[in-house]
Scaffold this motif. Structure first.
Motif, PDB file in Angstrom:
ATOM      1  N   LEU A 207       0.801  -1.219   0.000  1.00  0.00           N
ATOM      2  CA  LEU A 207       0.000   0.000   0.000  1.00  0.00           C
ATOM      3  C   LEU A 207       0.839   1.277   0.000  1.00  0.00           C
ATOM      4  O   LEU A 207       0.348   2.340  -0.377  1.00  0.00           O
ATOM      5  CB  LEU A 207      -0.936   0.015   1.214  1.00  0.00           C
ATOM      6  CG  LEU A 207      -2.126  -0.948   1.184  1.00  0.00           C
ATOM      7  CD1 LEU A 207      -2.911  -0.850   2.488  1.00  0.00           C
ATOM      8  CD2 LEU A 207      -3.042  -0.651  -0.006  1.00  0.00           C
ATOM      9  N   GLU A 208       2.091   1.191   0.410  1.00  0.00           N
ATOM     10  CA  GLU A 208       2.882   2.399   0.587  1.00  0.00           C
ATOM     11  C   GLU A 208       3.011   3.230  -0.690  1.00  0.00           C
ATOM     12  O   GLU A 208       2.900   4.468  -0.640  1.00  0.00           O
ATOM     13  CB  GLU A 208       4.262   2.052   1.130  1.00  0.00           C
ATOM     14  CG  GLU A 208       5.143   3.265   1.447  1.00  0.00           C
ATOM     15  CD  GLU A 208       4.485   4.255   2.408  1.00  0.00           C
ATOM     16  OE1 GLU A 208       4.806   5.454   2.319  1.00  0.00           O
ATOM     17  OE2 GLU A 208       3.657   3.836   3.252  1.00  0.00           O
ATOM     18  N   PRO A 209       3.241   2.633  -1.876  1.00  0.00           N
ATOM     19  CA  PRO A 209       3.285   3.471  -3.082  1.00  0.00           C
ATOM     20  C   PRO A 209       1.978   4.224  -3.329  1.00  0.00           C
ATOM     21  O   PRO A 209       2.001   5.380  -3.754  1.00  0.00           O
ATOM     22  CB  PRO A 209       3.573   2.466  -4.194  1.00  0.00           C
ATOM     23  CG  PRO A 209       4.285   1.340  -3.509  1.00  0.00           C
ATOM     24  CD  PRO A 209       3.627   1.237  -2.170  1.00  0.00           C
ATOM     25  N   PHE A 210       0.837   3.583  -3.060  1.00  0.00           N
ATOM     26  CA  PHE A 210      -0.441   4.289  -3.169  1.00  0.00           C
ATOM     27  C   PHE A 210      -0.476   5.471  -2.206  1.00  0.00           C
ATOM     28  O   PHE A 210      -0.918   6.566  -2.568  1.00  0.00           O
ATOM     29  CB  PHE A 210      -1.602   3.346  -2.846  1.00  0.00           C
ATOM     30  CG  PHE A 210      -1.898   2.300  -3.878  1.00  0.00           C
ATOM     31  CD1 PHE A 210      -2.291   2.648  -5.165  1.00  0.00           C
ATOM     32  CD2 PHE A 210      -1.809   0.957  -3.565  1.00  0.00           C
ATOM     33  CE1 PHE A 210      -2.582   1.683  -6.114  1.00  0.00           C
ATOM     34  CE2 PHE A 210      -2.104  -0.019  -4.499  1.00  0.00           C
ATOM     35  CZ  PHE A 210      -2.481   0.334  -5.777  1.00  0.00           C
ATOM     36  N   ARG A 211      -0.029   5.246  -0.982  1.00  0.00           N
ATOM     37  CA  ARG A 211      -0.049   6.319   0.016  1.00  0.00           C
ATOM     38  C   ARG A 211       0.759   7.523  -0.475  1.00  0.00           C
ATOM     39  O   ARG A 211       0.301   8.668  -0.406  1.00  0.00           O
ATOM     40  CB  ARG A 211       0.514   5.814   1.339  1.00  0.00           C
ATOM     41  CG  ARG A 211       0.484   6.872   2.457  1.00  0.00           C
ATOM     42  CD  ARG A 211       1.177   6.359   3.715  1.00  0.00           C
ATOM     43  NE  ARG A 211       0.562   5.133   4.176  1.00  0.00           N
ATOM     44  CZ  ARG A 211      -0.551   5.072   4.914  1.00  0.00           C
ATOM     45  NH1 ARG A 211      -1.159   6.198   5.241  1.00  0.00           N
ATOM     46  NH2 ARG A 211      -1.042   3.913   5.299  1.00  0.00           N
ATOM     47  N   GLN A 212       1.958   7.261  -0.986  1.00  0.00           N
ATOM     48  CA  GLN A 212       2.805   8.353  -1.460  1.00  0.00           C
ATOM     49  C   GLN A 212       2.135   9.126  -2.593  1.00  0.00           C
ATOM     50  O   GLN A 212       2.152  10.365  -2.612  1.00  0.00           O
ATOM     51  CB  GLN A 212       4.146   7.787  -1.933  1.00  0.00           C
ATOM     52  CG  GLN A 212       4.993   7.170  -0.836  1.00  0.00           C
ATOM     53  CD  GLN A 212       6.250   6.521  -1.382  1.00  0.00           C
ATOM     54  OE1 GLN A 212       6.729   6.858  -2.466  1.00  0.00           O
ATOM     55  NE2 GLN A 212       6.789   5.560  -0.648  1.00  0.00           N
TER      56      GLN A 212
END
Length: 421
Positions: A207-212
């Motif tokens: 999920l981290e790339p989506f968050r960024q």
């Protein structure tokens, strides 16, 4: 989760034995589960029920009319990337106001067709395209609703061929240029700016790339509103991955994804669009093939199937892994042996797996490729004059052929011989 399970030692698609379908339509063939399609769509829809939203199925993953109609009747919109996909969506009964037009190379003809037929929005990929849309809309005497796709320069940590959100990728405009491009869009009489679009890649398992990316979109929304733009819709793309191997860590759930969207952009009061494709249809489909020969080679053995790279190109194109399982369930504890699993096309690249551990397998046995519903049938071809394989849809204890296998005559007769021959 999917609805392809063993019952009494036989693989079933929902309540239909896969071998029964094979006997009726021949191999190879694709088969899709209605229950899995609807379950996965509902998971995304429920994940966004905290606010106004539309789940637009990315139909490039699988675009058979029966699949589109199944999802449309459940309330899905459609994300299209070509004039042909737009025509398919409309033919499936999807109204124009539920169709989003993405893609980096929209032609004047495609833009015109969508404006005449009805469109929810164009996701604009470049300044020249933006001007083209305005020009066509003005000539028709209409105003085209648009979002502008921004490239947030975020590494999606996925396969290089399906990453779309880094600065070197062809998609969108650099986010640093966004305010200037939006200012130009606002000055074009044929356009109505309604929102922002972003999509960073496919088969994301974190999920981290989506968050960024979404944090950057939130910041841009505030900036554009301060500049006087009415940003009312955020198209956040798709890309959530599926577990192609059961041993790997499972990708995030749609509910986790929905929570992340709410956390990063929920405070903006925008209508949310997402464009899932792979997760909706990937595990909803399998490819079924028959073993033609079991061949002993020098230091390795081969299972030669009647399916080939033209039927499922993902392993050759992306080095993709698909679980390959027998349609007849092997006995517990049976000895496994390594095989290279290949097709009959005259290319070494026509290889589905190398050294794959398989139970005892004989000529005539049926094998199923799991997770083959996305980017399987839609990317297939007639290379080596191999007919496109049938597609079958299952619902409960019923099945129907939703695309028939063409005959050799039908394939050959599409050719036209010049009069001088």
């Amino acid at each position: 989760m999917d609805h392809f399970i063993y019952r009494d030692g036989r693989l079933h698609a929902e309540n239909v034995p896969v071998a029964e379908i094979a006997a009726a339509v021949g191999t190879p063939f694709y088969v899709y589960s209605t229950a899995t399609l609807l379950r996965h769509f509902t998971l995304f829809d429920d994940a966004l029920d905290w606010g106004p939203h539309l789940v637009c199925y990315a139909m490039k993953a699988a675009s058979n009319q029966a699949i589109l109609k199944t999802l449309a009747q459940a309330g899905a919109g459609m994300d299209v990337v070509s004039g042909g996909e737009y025509a398919r969506a409309r033919a499936a009964g999807v109204p124009g106001e539920r169709i989003v037009f993405s893609g980096v190379g929209k032609t004047h003809e495609e833009i015109r067709a969508a404006l005449i037929g009805g469109i929810r929005q164009f996701n604009v990929e470049s300044e020249p395209e933006m001007r083209a849309i305005s020009e066509v809309a003005t000539a028709l005497g209409v105003v085209a609703p648009i979002t502008i796709r921004v490239n947030p320069d975020v590494d999606a940590k996925t396969h290089a061929k399906i990453a779309t959100g880094k600065s070197e990728n062809k998609f969108g405009i650099p986010i640093a240029k966004a305010r200037a491009v939006y200012a130009e869009a606002a000055a074009l009489s044929g356009l109505k700016v309604i929102g922002i679009d972003v999509h960073i890649g496919s088969q994301l398992t974190q999920l981290e790339p989506f968050r960024q990316a979404y944090q950057k979109v939130a910041e841009l929304t505030e900036q554009l509103r301060a500049d006087g733009h009415q940003i009312t819709r955020l198209d956040l793309g798709g890309g959530l991955g599926i577990p192609y191997t059961r041993s790997n860590e499972a990708p995030p759930l749609p509910s986790d994804y929905g929570d992340l969207i709410r956390e990063t952009v929920g405070h903006l009061g925008c209508e949310i669009e997402i464009e899932p494709g792979r997760l909706i249809v990937g595990n909803a489909g399998i490819l079924v093939s028959q073993v033609i020969y079991v061949k002993q080679g020098e230091g390795r053995d081969f299972l030669i199937l009647d399916a080939a790279m033209n039927d499922l190109i993902r392993p050759a194109m992306y080095d993709a892994h698909h679980e390959i399982v027998p349609v007849v369930e092997p006995d517990a504890g049976v000895d496994l042996a390594p095989f290279d699993i290949v097709g009959p096309v005259c290319e070494t690249g026509d290889t589905f797996a190398k050294g794959r551990l398989m139970p005892p397998t004989a000529e005539g046995d049926l094998l199923a490729f799991r997770g083959a519903g996305a980017y399987g049938a839609v990317m297939s071809s007639e290379y080596n004059t191999r007919p496109l394989v049938p597609e079958v849809l299952v619902k409960g204890d019923q099945f129907a052929v939703i695309r028939a296998r063409p005959t050799f005559d039908e394939i050959i007769n599409r050719d036209t011989i010049p009069q001088w021959l």
